[in-house]
Design an enzyme around this catalytic site. Structure first.
Site: not given
Lengths: 195, 302
Positions: A86, A177, A179
């Site tokens: 991002c 994302h 993560e």
């Protein structure tokens, strides 16, 4: 051997990347020490790096002020892996079309910041990602889109016909994302699946 | 190989998306601004977001009267000016102000005690919104009630507009201390704690297991200097709201940049010394101890 991982930590969702790196390493039987990078002098010792989500203006300013920016450039020039997500993708790009962000030119793409609109337009979906056997739970938050993709850059995933994940070795970058969910397969791809 | 198809519909406004937005603000400084010029200065200083207001809390305190949501036109101008997220404040319990803020495209709504509460008994049902919310809290019970209502971020209330960090420290210590207590408890003790503190039991257990709030936890209310910001990071906050402290300072540009640098370098005293040097006077402020109970904002909306 214990790998040294760095998560750029001047701003953004650092702990999430650290956790994902640890999960991915464990699955590959690798031992890893994860360090937060908030000052210069840490990156040169890192075998792999993650540049997290956050605000690209804030991240790029702090990377410059702290002198971490050139160390990241050297890391990639040495062929060591980097995953940028991002805001990280925006900072890693060749050009973000916005003088407010100093891009590092680590991957040969241009990006359109906040191309998906404002936070109310943020979304999650499942994406097919090249190299992953199952669709990936992708979370897009005020996400950028990748505009121009240079020669030698592999598009790993698209959304509505636009690139949202790319590989320009040794860099993997995503507009979403990876993560934020427990599935750390993109971290595998960036750091451990490499031949 | 690079073909991709959407396998299912897009989902918006989920907890993951709302809490995820808050996570992207971590390690950052969110600055109060009242017009586009201030918003520009804040973004240039390295703010991760701006809070668009009609007046900063220090001026709201001085002015008195009823404090309401800012003019939507003013907020739109700020949205056009900056590329970082723009937040806006609604009154506690004022669902319509929040809907208006969401309609303008505000990225996060602060249901804030700084404005005059619209409802004495209830907060906004934040789960009904696509936009994420941040709410203030003085202690863990309050924080978990707000999360139960749908808040995606918690900030300390502190005592807004004072420039005195004392109450923000007090509230953060309350929250962290209560979490440490919970971690040391067994299941039935945690359940009893939940009843005593009027907190949803499920969130109490989740917090105890995680050893932290299940959402991002910022500091707010009285932070006026780089050292104040570093102090709140030292107390385990994920990031900082600065209200009157930037544009109430002698040199807002220098103060803004210094507070951003201090949040990054909070654990290195020598760097903090360099950061805090020669940036001019902080806001004058008003000591919390001198403010009578009835003029404190933090008791609103518990």
């Amino acid at each position: 051997m214990v790998l040294t991982a760095g998560v750029i930590a001047v701003q953004g969702d650092v702990a999430e990347h650290a956790g994902a790196i640890e999960r991915a390493a464990a699955r590959h039987g690798e031992r890893v020490d994860v360090h937060e990078v908030r000052t210069a002098g840490v990156v040169p010792d890192c075998d792999l790096l993650a540049m997290p989500g956050g605000e690209s203006t804030a991240i790029s300013r702090l990377l410059g002020r702290e002198g971490i920016d050139t160390e990241i450039v050297d890391h990639v020039a040495a062929g060591k892996p980097l995953l940028a997500t991002c805001a990280g993708l925006i900072v890693a790009a060749r050009d973000a079309g916005d003088p407010r962000v100093d891009t590092l030119g680590l991957i040969d793409v241009t990006v359109d910041r906040n191309a998906f609109g404002r936070q109310v337009d943020s979304f999650e979906t499942r994406l097919e990602v090249a190299g992953l056997e199952e669709p990936f739970p992708a979370v897009f938050i005020r996400a950028p889109l990748i505009d121009e993709v240079g020669d030698g850059v592999e598009v790993l995933a698209e959304h509505d016909g636009r690139a949202v994940a790319v590989r320009d070795p040794p860099v993997v970058a995503t507009a979403f994302h990876p993560e934020l969910t427990d599935v750390s397969r993109v971290h595998d791809l960036a750091f451990f699946d490499r031949e | 190989m690079s073909r991709t198809t959407d396998l299912e519909e897009l989902r918006r406004g989920t907890d993951l998306i709302k809490r995820g937005f808050a996570r992207m603000q971590k390690g950052g400084v969110i600055m109060d601004v009242v017009d586009r010029e201030q918003a520009r200065i804040a973004e240039d200083a390295g703010a991760v977001a701006v809070m668009a207001l009609e007046a900063v809390p220090a001026d709201i305190r001085k002015r008195g009267g009823v404090a309401r949501m800012a003019d939507p036109g003013e907020i739109r101008e700020i949205i056009e000016e900056v590329s970082i997220p723009v937040m806006g404040k609604s009154r506690i319990g004022h669902t319509k102000e929040a809907e208006i803020l969401e309609a303008i495209g505000v990225d996060m709504i602060d249901e804030s005690e700084v404005l005059t509460p619209a409802d004495d008994a209830y907060h906004i049902d934040k789960r009904e919104f696509t936009a994420p919310f941040v709410c203030g809290a003085r202690n863990l019970g309050e924080a978990l009630r707000r999360i139960d209502e749908g808040a995606a971020m918690i900030r300390t209330k502190g005592e807004a507009g004072t420039g005195d960090v004392n109450q923000a420290v007090h509230h953060q210590r309350n929250i962290k201390g209560a979490i440490r207590t919970l971690v040391g408890m067994n299941h039935e003790e945690r359940a009893a704690w939940a009843r005593e503190h009027e907190a949803p039991a499920e969130l109490v257990h989740e917090t105890a297991e995680m050893g932290r709030l299940p959402v991002v936890n910022f500091a707010a209310g009285g932070i006026a200097t780089p050292a104040d910001a570093a102090l709140m990071m030292h107390h385990g906050c994920d990031g900082i709201f600065v209200g009157s402290g930037i544009f109430g300072a002698e040199h807002p540009e220098a103060m803004g940049e210094a507070i951003v640098d201090a949040v990054n370098g909070w654990d290195d005293p020598e760097r903090l010394a360099g950061i805090a040097e020669g940036i001019g006077q902080g806001m004058k402020g008003e000591a919390n101890a001198d403010i009578p109970e009835e003029r404190r904002l933090q008791g609103r909306g518990v």
